[in-house]
Write a protein that holds these residues in place. Structure first.
Motif, PDB file in Angstrom:
ATOM      1  N   ASN A  40       0.860  -1.336   0.166  1.00  0.00           N
ATOM      2  CA  ASN A  40       0.054  -0.088  -0.186  1.00  0.00           C
ATOM      3  C   ASN A  40       0.805   1.195  -0.009  1.00  0.00           C
ATOM      4  O   ASN A  40       0.855   2.257  -0.928  1.00  0.00           O
ATOM      5  CB  ASN A  40      -0.862  -0.063   1.197  1.00  0.00           C
ATOM      6  CG  ASN A  40      -1.818   1.106   1.363  1.00  0.00           C
ATOM      7  OD1 ASN A  40      -1.686   2.250   1.153  1.00  0.00           O
ATOM      8  ND2 ASN A  40      -3.182   0.707   1.946  1.00  0.00           N
ATOM      9  N   GLY A  41       1.783   1.223   0.909  1.00  0.00           N
ATOM     10  CA  GLY A  41       2.953   2.234   0.994  1.00  0.00           C
ATOM     11  C   GLY A  41       3.665   2.335  -0.380  1.00  0.00           C
ATOM     12  O   GLY A  41       3.736   3.682  -0.804  1.00  0.00           O
ATOM     13  N   ARG A  42       4.237   1.394  -0.960  1.00  0.00           N
ATOM     14  CA  ARG A  42       4.802   1.519  -2.206  1.00  0.00           C
ATOM     15  C   ARG A  42       3.970   2.173  -3.191  1.00  0.00           C
ATOM     16  O   ARG A  42       4.472   2.816  -3.878  1.00  0.00           O
ATOM     17  CB  ARG A  42       5.653   0.155  -2.509  1.00  0.00           C
ATOM     18  CG  ARG A  42       6.692  -0.175  -1.539  1.00  0.00           C
ATOM     19  CD  ARG A  42       7.201  -1.215  -2.230  1.00  0.00           C
ATOM     20  NE  ARG A  42       6.630  -2.827  -2.036  1.00  0.00           N
ATOM     21  CZ  ARG A  42       6.520  -3.529  -0.921  1.00  0.00           C
ATOM     22  NH1 ARG A  42       7.324  -3.278  -0.007  1.00  0.00           N
ATOM     23  NH2 ARG A  42       5.837  -4.619  -0.926  1.00  0.00           N
ATOM     24  N   VAL A  43       2.752   1.868  -3.473  1.00  0.00           N
ATOM     25  CA  VAL A  43       1.817   2.264  -4.429  1.00  0.00           C
ATOM     26  C   VAL A  43       1.529   3.630  -4.220  1.00  0.00           C
ATOM     27  O   VAL A  43       1.912   4.241  -5.008  1.00  0.00           O
ATOM     28  CB  VAL A  43       0.567   1.508  -4.433  1.00  0.00           C
ATOM     29  CG1 VAL A  43      -0.333   1.909  -5.425  1.00  0.00           C
ATOM     30  CG2 VAL A  43       0.591  -0.261  -4.946  1.00  0.00           C
ATOM     31  N   GLY A  44       1.518   4.032  -2.882  1.00  0.00           N
ATOM     32  CA  GLY A  44       1.310   5.342  -2.419  1.00  0.00           C
ATOM     33  C   GLY A  44       2.481   6.324  -2.712  1.00  0.00           C
ATOM     34  O   GLY A  44       2.211   7.479  -3.380  1.00  0.00           O
ATOM     35  N   LEU A  45       3.712   5.728  -2.571  1.00  0.00           N
ATOM     36  CA  LEU A  45       4.831   6.583  -3.034  1.00  0.00           C
ATOM     37  C   LEU A  45       4.824   6.916  -4.597  1.00  0.00           C
ATOM     38  O   LEU A  45       5.186   7.905  -4.889  1.00  0.00           O
ATOM     39  CB  LEU A  45       6.162   5.856  -2.487  1.00  0.00           C
ATOM     40  CG  LEU A  45       6.412   6.028  -0.948  1.00  0.00           C
ATOM     41  CD1 LEU A  45       7.511   5.192  -0.435  1.00  0.00           C
ATOM     42  CD2 LEU A  45       6.756   7.555  -0.661  1.00  0.00           C
TER      43      LEU A  45
END
Ligand code: TRP
Length: 406
Positions: A127-132
């Motif tokens: 989720n965080g990687r996609v967000g970044l």
């Protein structure tokens, strides 16, 4: 990212949209989904209509609807009759989108969209990687740098993150089609017990070495937010959770140098929480705490070198202290008028997101916030839920009062 403007998917999302919507009013649901309706279609339609309520042009509105679909990525295609992609903390029904209108006296309100680009991911880390990736794609598209975020990556994106979110972003939908971008990070990413250390270190890296010490006591920090891109004074903001908050304590939370008048904050608190009709005091003279969902304060740091914040916001989660949205709307209207703002765009905005009547549910208005930024007039912000998945039924009895008697 650039290919999106000619993306045929965008048109497909919008095929059910017409400017003259004849669907009946008063359903106990959000827009009754048409067969095959998608999350992206639902949200894009809401944005188009909200943009109109905020006075944006047709081309800006279309551009922002596309931007929202791009930011949501593949989950935009997800049929609305499937459950939410995951139990997102972003909203009560787990819609990965929430709207807000920021009101100032003598100007049209600014429309903002909060969203979770990684909501379709399998894990919080992903989720965080996609967000970044989504934020960096925005940076390339609109030509801003993400340095302030990059410097914090190790703190907020550990390999095995914990907590209620990984990355959210908010877009301020200004005239011209290029939004201002904010990101919301999770201080508990490396464990809730490390939240304070994480926020302190993040502020230090951002040039606010003494900022943390100036914050008021709280249960815990909830978000660290950063302005990215073309802001006059980009802010780093710390959101704090205050359990059982009462009006007098809320009034004392601001740490800005000039500081808003304490009486004004207390009055806002009481009206938003439904503790009285006119904000002047509770009927029995006692102050009732927010003992369901906690109140939040937000402290904005701009000038490096000064320890003190330049902005203060009080967030009251009105939805847990009102029977239905009719009540929440009345309070919002009272507060807007008191602060010299025209409530008409709010009424229009609520109609833009749902066909249900305010009385038929609670939670459409999620938060009411009073915003003070030094050197500017006070603002009132109203947070509006997407209700893509669910409408919370109205509460049976006056909740705040019922609680107050025992
Ligand atoms: N849903 C969460 C909450 O209600 C987080 C959140 C979403 C939030 N939008 C917000 C918090 C606006 C403060 C203001 O707490």
């Amino acid at each position: 990212m650039e290919q999106i403007s000619t993306d045929p998917d965008f048109m497909r999302h919008l095929t059910a949209f017409g400017p003259f919507d004849t669907r009946p009013e008063g359903r106990v649901s959000s827009w009754a989904p048409t067969p095959g309706e998608t999350l992206g279609g639902h949200a894009a339609r809401q944005v188009l209509r909200l943009c109109e309520a905020a006075g944006l042009s047709g081309s800006d509105s279309a551009e922002y609807a596309r931007t929202l679909l791009t930011a949501l990525g593949p989950v935009a295609e997800r049929p609305l009759d499937l459950p939410p992609p995951y139990d997102s903390f972003l909203s009560d029904d787990h819609s990965p989108v929430e709207y807000s209108l920021a009101f100032t006296p003598d100007a049209r309100p600014t429309l903002r969209v909060l969203l979770e680009p990684g909501c379709g991911a399998e894990s919080l880390a992903e989720n965080g990687r996609v967000g970044l990736r989504a934020v960096r794609a925005m940076a390339r598209r609109w030509g801003f740098d993400t340095q302030r975020l990059d410097e914090l990556e190790d703190l907020f994106f550990p390999p095995d993150p914990e907590g209620p979110l990984a990355l959210w972003c908010a877009l301020e939908l200004l005239p011209g089609g290029v939004p201002k971008v904010k990101v919301y990070l999770n201080p508990a990413a490396s464990g809730e017990e490390r939240s304070v250390a994480t926020v302190r270190e993040a502020l230090r890296r951002l040039g606010h070495a003494r900022a943390f010490a100036s914050l008021p006591p709280s249960e815990r920090p909830l978000f660290l937010a950063l302005d990215l891109g073309d802001w006059e004074e980009p802010r780093a903001k710390v959101y704090l959770v205050h359990r059982d908050l009462r009006a007098p304590e809320a009034a004392g939370l601001s740490r800005t140098a000039g500081g808003p008048a304490q009486a004004e904050i207390a009055r806002f608190f009481r009206t938003a929480a439904g503790h009285d009709v006119d904000g002047l005091g509770s009927p029995d003279g006692r102050d009732v705490p927010l003992d369901r969902r906690p109140g939040l304060s937000c402290h904005a740091f701009t000038e490096t070198g000064t320890a003190l914040p330049s902005g203060f916001t009080l967030h009251v989660p009105v939805r847990d202290y009102a029977r239905h949205d009719g009540e929440a709307l009345d309070r919002a209207v009272t507060l807007l008028r008191r602060h010299g703002m025209d409530p008409a765009p709010l009424v229009q905005a609520l109609r833009a997101v749902t066909t249900r009547r305010p009385e038929d549910g609670v939670g459409l208005i999620a938060y009411l916030a009073l915003v003070h930024q030094e050197g500017r007039p006070a603002r009132v912000t109203v947070y509006i839920s997407s209700e893509a998945y669910e409408v919370r039924p109205p509460a049976p009895a006056p909740r705040a009062r019922a609680e107050a008697v025992h």
